[in-house]
Design a protein around this motif. Sequence first.
Motif, PDB file in Angstrom:
ATOM      1  N   UNK A   1       3.635  -5.162  -1.511  1.00  0.00           N
ATOM      2  CA  UNK A   1       3.945  -3.852  -2.062  1.00  0.00           C
ATOM      3  C   UNK A   1       2.896  -3.405  -3.060  1.00  0.00           C
ATOM      4  N   UNK A   2       2.652  -4.271  -4.005  1.00  0.00           N
ATOM      5  CA  UNK A   2       1.876  -3.843  -5.155  1.00  0.00           C
ATOM      6  C   UNK A   2       0.391  -3.858  -4.874  1.00  0.00           C
ATOM      7  N   UNK A   3      -0.041  -4.850  -4.182  1.00  0.00           N
ATOM      8  CA  UNK A   3      -1.485  -4.953  -3.986  1.00  0.00           C
ATOM      9  C   UNK A   3      -1.886  -4.438  -2.619  1.00  0.00           C
ATOM     10  N   UNK A   4      -1.069  -4.727  -1.611  1.00  0.00           N
ATOM     11  CA  UNK A   4      -1.492  -4.394  -0.259  1.00  0.00           C
ATOM     12  C   UNK A   4      -0.968  -3.062   0.249  1.00  0.00           C
ATOM     13  N   UNK A   5      -0.002  -2.487  -0.475  1.00  0.00           N
ATOM     14  CA  UNK A   5       0.571  -1.214  -0.047  1.00  0.00           C
ATOM     15  C   UNK A   5       1.185  -1.310   1.347  1.00  0.00           C
ATOM     16  N   UNK A   6       1.616  -2.490   1.728  1.00  0.00           N
ATOM     17  CA  UNK A   6       2.277  -2.640   3.031  1.00  0.00           C
ATOM     18  C   UNK A   6       3.770  -2.492   2.809  1.00  0.00           C
ATOM     19  N   UNK A   7       4.203  -1.253   2.623  1.00  0.00           N
ATOM     20  CA  UNK A   7       5.588  -1.037   2.234  1.00  0.00           C
ATOM     21  C   UNK A   7       6.573  -1.531   3.294  1.00  0.00           C
ATOM     22  N   UNK A   8       6.234  -1.273   4.530  1.00  0.00           N
ATOM     23  CA  UNK A   8       7.145  -1.662   5.607  1.00  0.00           C
ATOM     24  C   UNK A   8       7.399  -3.154   5.604  1.00  0.00           C
ATOM     25  N   UNK A   9       6.315  -3.923   5.471  1.00  0.00           N
ATOM     26  CA  UNK A   9       6.465  -5.379   5.489  1.00  0.00           C
ATOM     27  C   UNK A   9       7.242  -5.844   4.258  1.00  0.00           C
ATOM     28  N   UNK A  10       6.884  -5.274   3.086  1.00  0.00           N
ATOM     29  CA  UNK A  10       7.603  -5.653   1.865  1.00  0.00           C
ATOM     30  C   UNK A  10       9.082  -5.353   2.016  1.00  0.00           C
ATOM     31  N   UNK A  11       9.381  -4.170   2.544  1.00  0.00           N
ATOM     32  CA  UNK A  11      10.791  -3.792   2.705  1.00  0.00           C
ATOM     33  C   UNK A  11      11.498  -4.740   3.666  1.00  0.00           C
ATOM     34  N   UNK A  12      10.799  -5.097   4.751  1.00  0.00           N
ATOM     35  CA  UNK A  12      11.413  -6.003   5.718  1.00  0.00           C
ATOM     36  C   UNK A  12      11.702  -7.357   5.084  1.00  0.00           C
ATOM     37  N   UNK A  13      10.744  -7.827   4.268  1.00  0.00           N
ATOM     38  CA  UNK A  13      10.976  -9.106   3.582  1.00  0.00           C
ATOM     39  C   UNK A  13      12.165  -8.999   2.624  1.00  0.00           C
ATOM     40  N   UNK A  14      12.188  -7.907   1.866  1.00  0.00           N
ATOM     41  CA  UNK A  14      13.282  -7.729   0.908  1.00  0.00           C
ATOM     42  C   UNK A  14      14.617  -7.650   1.653  1.00  0.00           C
ATOM     43  N   UNK A  15      14.594  -6.937   2.780  1.00  0.00           N
ATOM     44  CA  UNK A  15      15.817  -6.804   3.561  1.00  0.00           C
ATOM     45  C   UNK A  15      16.271  -8.169   4.074  1.00  0.00           C
ATOM     46  N   UNK A  16      15.308  -8.927   4.527  1.00  0.00           N
ATOM     47  CA  UNK A  16      15.600 -10.277   4.996  1.00  0.00           C
ATOM     48  C   UNK A  16      16.259 -11.106   3.882  1.00  0.00           C
ATOM     49  N   UNK A  17      15.695 -11.001   2.692  1.00  0.00           N
ATOM     50  CA  UNK A  17      16.256 -11.750   1.559  1.00  0.00           C
ATOM     51  C   UNK A  17      17.691 -11.320   1.285  1.00  0.00           C
ATOM     52  N   UNK A  18      17.901 -10.001   1.355  1.00  0.00           N
ATOM     53  CA  UNK A  18      19.250  -9.502   1.081  1.00  0.00           C
ATOM     54  C   UNK A  18      20.224 -10.028   2.128  1.00  0.00           C
ATOM     55  N   UNK A  19      19.773 -10.049   3.378  1.00  0.00           N
ATOM     56  CA  UNK A  19      20.642 -10.557   4.442  1.00  0.00           C
ATOM     57  C   UNK A  19      20.986 -12.035   4.192  1.00  0.00           C
ATOM     58  N   UNK A  20      19.951 -12.792   3.849  1.00  0.00           N
ATOM     59  CA  UNK A  20      20.194 -14.219   3.580  1.00  0.00           C
ATOM     60  C   UNK A  20      21.160 -14.377   2.404  1.00  0.00           C
TER      61      UNK A  20
END
Lengths: 558, 359
Positions: free
Chosen positions: A514-533
């Motif tokens: 998110x912060x350095x790479x600006x890959x919002x989609x990937x960051x969001x997917x990771x965050x979503x994954x964490x929330x699911x877990x």
Amino acid sequence: MSRGSISLAAILWLVIAFLVLYPLSILLTESFKIAETGGWGIGNFLEFFQDAYYLKTFGNTLFLSTLVLLTTTVFGVPLAYILARYRHWGKTMFTALILLPIVLPAFAGVFAFIIFFGKYGTVNLLLMEIGLVEKPINFIYGLHGLVFIQSLHMLPFIVLGLSAGFTNIDPSFEEAAEVEGASSFRRFFTVTLPLCTPSYMAGAVLVFLWPFTDWLTPMILGQVDFLPSVAYINIAYHFTDMHRKYMGIVSVTVAAIVCITLFLLARRWVEKRKYTGLSKGTTSEGRVIEPGAWVKSGAYAYMVFIAILVLLIPVVLGLAAFSRTWVFEAFPTNWTLENFRLILLESPGLIKNSFLFSGIALIFGIAFGLPVAYLIVRTRVWGKDALDFVITLMLAFPGIAIGVSYLLAFWKDIPLARYWIIMPLALFARRLPYFLRMAHSSYLQLDPSLEEASEVSGAGKIRTFFSISLPLLLKGVLVGVVMFFIMAFQEISTAVFLYKGGWETLPIGIYLNWHRGMEFGIAAAMAFLMIVITFILLLIISRIGGGVLKAAWGAGEK
Amino acid sequence: MAFIEIQNLFKTFKDVVAINHIHLEIKQGEMLTLLGPSGCGKTTTLRCIAGLETPEEGDIVIDSKSMFSQGFVQPSKRGIGMVFQNYAVWPHMKVYNNIVYGLKLQKLSRQKIQEKAQKVLEMVGLVGLENRYPSQLSGGQQQRVALARALVGNPKVLLLDEPLSNLDAKLREELRFEIKSLVRRMGITSVYVTHDQAEAMVISDRIAVMNSGNVVQLGTAQEIYKKPANKFVADFIGTMNFIAGEVVDVLTDTNNVYVKTPFSEKMGCTTPNSTATIGQEVYASIRPEDVEVLTKPPEATENVFKGKIVHKAYLGNFLFFFVNINETMIRVQVPHHLPQKEGQELYVYLNPKKCMILS
Ligand SMILES: Nc1ncnc2c1ncn2[C@@H]1O[C@H](COP(=O)(O)OP(=O)(O)O)[C@@H](O)[C@H]1O
Ligand SMILES: [Mg+2]
């Protein structure tokens, strides 16, 4: 006291000395080191408090703390009252929803709200579309956004403490006031609320300390002039600039000292003011009121409002996770699984690391926490209270302070930080109280005569532990295990200082993307994954024992 | 030869002295009760016997074997059975598993275990409930499980800590007799703790009355009732009238003394087991049932006093009069057909033989 428990205590103290006391003492001594001369003195602190910038940073942090506490209190008191006192449909569901931010990673909220309330986020785009505004409104970048995000994250601490207080007050206190002729409004402010101050304070101090701990939210919102963010930037980005490095170390130390001091003061205050009749001897439900229709609808609207804000986090992140290039659109239009493909197939290391490090930390946590709980509750070994005290303090200790102190302590003389084991060790040290509190409180509820009966029947201590104590403790211990795992899984403040290439965990991956790479989609997917877990784990706990969040946190507060 | 010897036992908790250098000898097969008010050190004494507490001083010898002074003997190695006040029945095990827990540790054969379990289940009357969990049992049944668990291994010593105090009155009386006959039959040396004097008197061969960490009297129920060692014991066991006074004369050969009390300048009393000295401050003490009531003034006047009934209480098979004599109140037990009313005057006779001095 037997020789066995003395040697057990000695071993546990060694672990604490090595993983907590030693690194923290290094942090403290380092903050007294003068960079230019290599000597010692309070020079760094003098400089810190004479430098207009750092002084302002300190002031800002205090100001933010005050605002966050005010906001959470203003919103939390009615919420707690509604949850505790009104008879209404969906009580359990609303309680769970409103308490959810406790287990969600703090950064998940930041990202979700940026997507939703950002300059070209969903709300602004919708508003512009229907022509209500011409230029986007700045909902989130700035002090107000910071207050909003941090308050929503910390709201559960106020609500939990207070609603437990409202539930547990002996109804006769209020009935007495009623008989005396006090109006319900007056009763609330003169009797109910004052009686709840101890349970309020226990949560309030953690809320107040959050701005001294949370470096990430201000940074992402572009508001860096707060103590932990400044410290992070100085240390993480300017490690070679000796002056900035030492100012960073002093900032961390100051934040840590503020946290510990306020935490201890609040604890003492709460201890002194525990009113009798507050916690025991009342019905478990407490005093429940059937409100009028208008009040009831108002209460519902209010609960739904807060619940929606909380629910926005998983929903928005979910939308972002399953979409491609969601920019300048109110809602995503391009659906994809690409983000997940990238995470799962191209960098599965992050998920593996997260599970591995949290898992190992958990094993350490259990292997350490159960014996500590045993010592504290069942023996009179010298120094056990101090052990409990040190571990409880870790609850208030900023993660960034632990990260920095590990970096200072385990790099040169004891080069542990060169090996990946440092990651689970750090997670273990940081999250220890979460498991210990649960193990401790379930041990307290375990009647010692059950164990004594086993000893008298001919079983040794170890046999007794495994066939009597452990099965009976299991419920509480399992809740502690899951809580510990959730909290270790989302840890970033300490880990961010210690990870090296190949050791990234999911939270670090989110931050980097998110912060350095600006890959919002990937960051969001990771965050979503964490929330699911996290959700799955929560489901497991609620299967184990009802009132889960309450159980886990009620124990943490004491 | 005593089977259990408690020698000079001393135990403190922080600055509280729980047991203050006590001595006790318990004979083989005897049921001894530790009786005393809450906090007097009964449980602590029992737990020292079990090895659940370690005394600072003194020793306990069970069956000629020292439990502390020659190395601490673990509770599991003492050959004891114990019944805890709150049952301490393991909630995660079925009744059967609760009972055979200790047998399994002894590595007995399966068949042997079943035999023993069956026998003890019959003894305590739990047959048919083996597969229940404790939460499915009543309080009385749980107490039986605890008892069965303590007895199943044929312990040398049985320790019972207020085993009946959590049960309702009816069940308590029933179980009292059951426990007594069971333990008698098995001939186990046992130590029973209670704060209930009626229970102690029913159940025990001998009673040790305790007060703030000391054994103040040891004897059979009758000895303790008839000849209490001091005012504390007399007050704790049964009901006693105490009339404060001062010894004015001692007749050494007959055990008779004269005490100056609010009732008279020279009231006749006996000394049960202590020697009295002139000038000593004492309580002339007499049980309500030993006070004789007279409606007319008798010829002999020694120890006869005139009083007024201020209150009358009906207690089933007898009446209690609260009689005011010279502004001192005494309780008198009388048969319930006595016609006197509140406010009426009467005479009481305090038989010097039954009026003892205590301090
Ligand atoms: N574990 C303990 N810690 C501190 N004090 C104790 C402990 N156990 C007993 N005591 C104290 O020792 C004294 C005797 O207690 P106990 O033997 O339990 O009395 P009893 O069983 O006769 O009621 C009391 O004053 C009690 O408060
Ligand atoms: Mg007791």
